[in-house]
Design a protein around this motif. Structure first.
Motif, PDB file in Angstrom:
ATOM      1  N   GLY A 200       0.782  -1.226   0.000  1.00 45.67           N
ATOM      2  CA  GLY A 200       0.000   0.000   0.000  1.00 45.67           C
ATOM      3  C   GLY A 200       0.813   1.274   0.000  1.00 45.67           C
ATOM      4  O   GLY A 200       0.256   2.371   0.085  1.00 45.67           O
ATOM      5  N   GLN A 201       2.121   1.166  -0.141  1.00 43.15           N
ATOM      6  CA  GLN A 201       2.990   2.344  -0.081  1.00 43.15           C
ATOM      7  C   GLN A 201       3.479   2.713  -1.472  1.00 43.15           C
ATOM      8  O   GLN A 201       3.884   1.855  -2.252  1.00 43.15           O
ATOM      9  CB  GLN A 201       4.199   2.053   0.816  1.00 43.15           C
ATOM     10  CG  GLN A 201       5.153   3.222   0.980  1.00 43.15           C
ATOM     11  CD  GLN A 201       6.438   2.797   1.674  1.00 43.15           C
ATOM     12  OE1 GLN A 201       7.332   2.184   1.082  1.00 43.15           O
ATOM     13  NE2 GLN A 201       6.524   3.115   2.953  1.00 43.15           N
ATOM     14  N   VAL A 215       7.532  18.441   4.019  1.00 41.76           N
ATOM     15  CA  VAL A 215       6.577  19.407   4.573  1.00 41.76           C
ATOM     16  C   VAL A 215       5.217  18.749   4.797  1.00 41.76           C
ATOM     17  O   VAL A 215       4.619  18.857   5.875  1.00 41.76           O
ATOM     18  CB  VAL A 215       6.437  20.627   3.640  1.00 41.76           C
ATOM     19  CG1 VAL A 215       5.296  21.517   4.092  1.00 41.76           C
ATOM     20  CG2 VAL A 215       7.738  21.421   3.614  1.00 41.76           C
ATOM     21  N   LEU A 216       4.705  18.043   3.788  1.00 38.91           N
ATOM     22  CA  LEU A 216       3.377  17.450   3.913  1.00 38.91           C
ATOM     23  C   LEU A 216       3.319  16.378   4.992  1.00 38.91           C
ATOM     24  O   LEU A 216       2.256  16.163   5.602  1.00 38.91           O
ATOM     25  CB  LEU A 216       2.925  16.881   2.565  1.00 38.91           C
ATOM     26  CG  LEU A 216       2.684  17.917   1.460  1.00 38.91           C
ATOM     27  CD1 LEU A 216       2.214  17.237   0.187  1.00 38.91           C
ATOM     28  CD2 LEU A 216       1.681  18.979   1.905  1.00 38.91           C
ATOM     29  N   PRO A 224      -0.877  13.121   0.143  1.00 45.60           N
ATOM     30  CA  PRO A 224      -2.058  12.649  -0.591  1.00 45.60           C
ATOM     31  C   PRO A 224      -1.719  11.351  -1.328  1.00 45.60           C
ATOM     32  O   PRO A 224      -0.711  11.280  -2.032  1.00 45.60           O
ATOM     33  CB  PRO A 224      -2.359  13.780  -1.566  1.00 45.60           C
ATOM     34  CG  PRO A 224      -1.638  14.973  -1.020  1.00 45.60           C
ATOM     35  CD  PRO A 224      -0.436  14.446  -0.300  1.00 45.60           C
ATOM     36  N   PRO A 225      -2.552  10.325  -1.197  1.00 43.26           N
ATOM     37  CA  PRO A 225      -2.182   9.022  -1.776  1.00 43.26           C
ATOM     38  C   PRO A 225      -2.178   8.983  -3.292  1.00 43.26           C
ATOM     39  O   PRO A 225      -1.503   8.137  -3.880  1.00 43.26           O
ATOM     40  CB  PRO A 225      -3.250   8.076  -1.202  1.00 43.26           C
ATOM     41  CG  PRO A 225      -4.397   8.961  -0.841  1.00 43.26           C
ATOM     42  CD  PRO A 225      -3.796  10.267  -0.429  1.00 43.26           C
TER      43      PRO A 225
END
Length: 237
Positions: A200-201, A215-216, A224-225
Motif C-alpha cells: 500500500g505504499q 513538509v506534507l 495525498p495518496p
C-alpha cells in the motif's frame, strides 16, 4: 555517537519542557510520546548515514562516458572538477517526452537554490537524455539559476546506472561517485523501488529527497495518496 552513553529518547522528550497555548494534557502526552519516537528516528538516521559512509568502494567506472554540457562535451571525470565526490541525478526528460517529469521538476526546483551550498562540498550534475538546447530552454522557462544540466547523448551512462527502464522509458536515478587513487568508483544509489515498497505504499527511498513530502508529512493530512506535483498551476486561485 556512542549508543551506550545516550540518554533514553523518552527522558529527552520529558526534558523538552515545551508547551503551546491552550493545549490539553492529552495532546501533551501524545506529543511527548511522538517526540520520543522522533528522537529515535533521528538516531536511526544517524546510524544509517554512518553505515552508508563506511561502505567499501563500489564498482570502478571502466567506460569513457561523455556528456554534453552548455560549453561542449565533458567526461565523467570532468564533472568532478576539484571535488573527490560527484552526485548525479538523472532527470526524467528524454527526447520522447513532450514535457519533463513533474515530480523530478518539483524536486530539482527545490534543489536549485541549494546548489551553491552543495557545491562547496561535492560536485553535482543533472543528466537527462534530451538535447542540451532543450534542457537549457526549460531551465530558463522554469527560472532555475544554478542547476548544472547535461545531456547523455548516447544513453550509455543512463542505461548502466539504472535511469532507463526495461521498456526504454525514462527513470529517475540518483548516483554518487568518488575518486580514489585517481580512479572513479560508484559509491551509492538508493536502490529502492517497487520491489522494496511496503504494501500500500508508493515506492520511495529513504532518505526521501523531496522537500515537498517532508513538509506534507508534518501536516494532519499527510501525503495525498493519489496526488503528484504539476508543472503549472492556476495562479488566479
Amino acid at each position: 555517537m556512542d549508543a551506550n552513553n545516550l540518554v533514553s529518547a523518552r527522558e529527552l522528550a520529558r526534558r523538552n519542557g515545551l508547551s503551546f497555548p491552550n493545549e490539553s494534557p492529552e495532546y501533551r502526552q501524545a506529543r511527548d510520546d511522538l517526540l520520543a519516537e522522533e528522537i529515535e528516528l533521528r538516531r536511526h538516521i544517524e546510524r544509517v548515514a554512518k553505515q552508508r559512509r563506511a561502505l567499501p568502494l563500489g564498482g570502478p567506472v571502466t567506460k569513457d562516458y561523455r556528456l554534453q554540457g552548455p560549453d561542449g562535451q565533458m567526461t565523467l571525470k570532468d564533472l568532478f572538477a576539484d571535488k573527490p565526490t560527484l552526485v548525479i541525478y538523472n532527470y526524467m526528460y528524454g527526447p520522447q517526452r513532450e514535457r519533463p517529469c513533474p515530480m523530478c521538476t518539483s524536486m530539482l526546483s527545490a534543489l536549485d537554490g541549494e546548489i551553491p551550498d552543495i557545491r562547496q562540498q561535492v560536485a553535482f550534475a543533472v543528466v537527462a537524455r534530451s538535447p542540451i538546447e532543450r534542457l537549457l530552454a526549460f531551465k530558463k522557462e522554469r527560472g532555475w539559476h544554478h542547476l548544472p544540466l547535461y545531456c547523455d547523448t548516447t544513453d550509455e551512462f543512463s542505461r548502466d546506472y539504472h535511469a532507463i527502464g526495461a521498456d526504454g522509458s525514462d527513470d529517475a536515478a540518483y548516483n554518487v561517485f568518488t575518486i580514489r587513487d585517481g580512479r572513479i568508483h560508484h559509491f551509492w544509489n538508493p536502490e529502492m523501488g517497487p520491489a522494496t515498497a511496503d504494501p500500500g505504499q508508493d515506492p520511495r527511498g529513504a532518505p526521501d529527497f523531496m522537500p515537498l513530502w517532508t513538509v506534507l508529512d508534518t501536516t494532519p493530512e499527510g501525503r495525498p495518496p493519489t496526488w503528484y506535483p504539476s508543472l503549472t498551476y492556476n495562479t488566479t486561485r
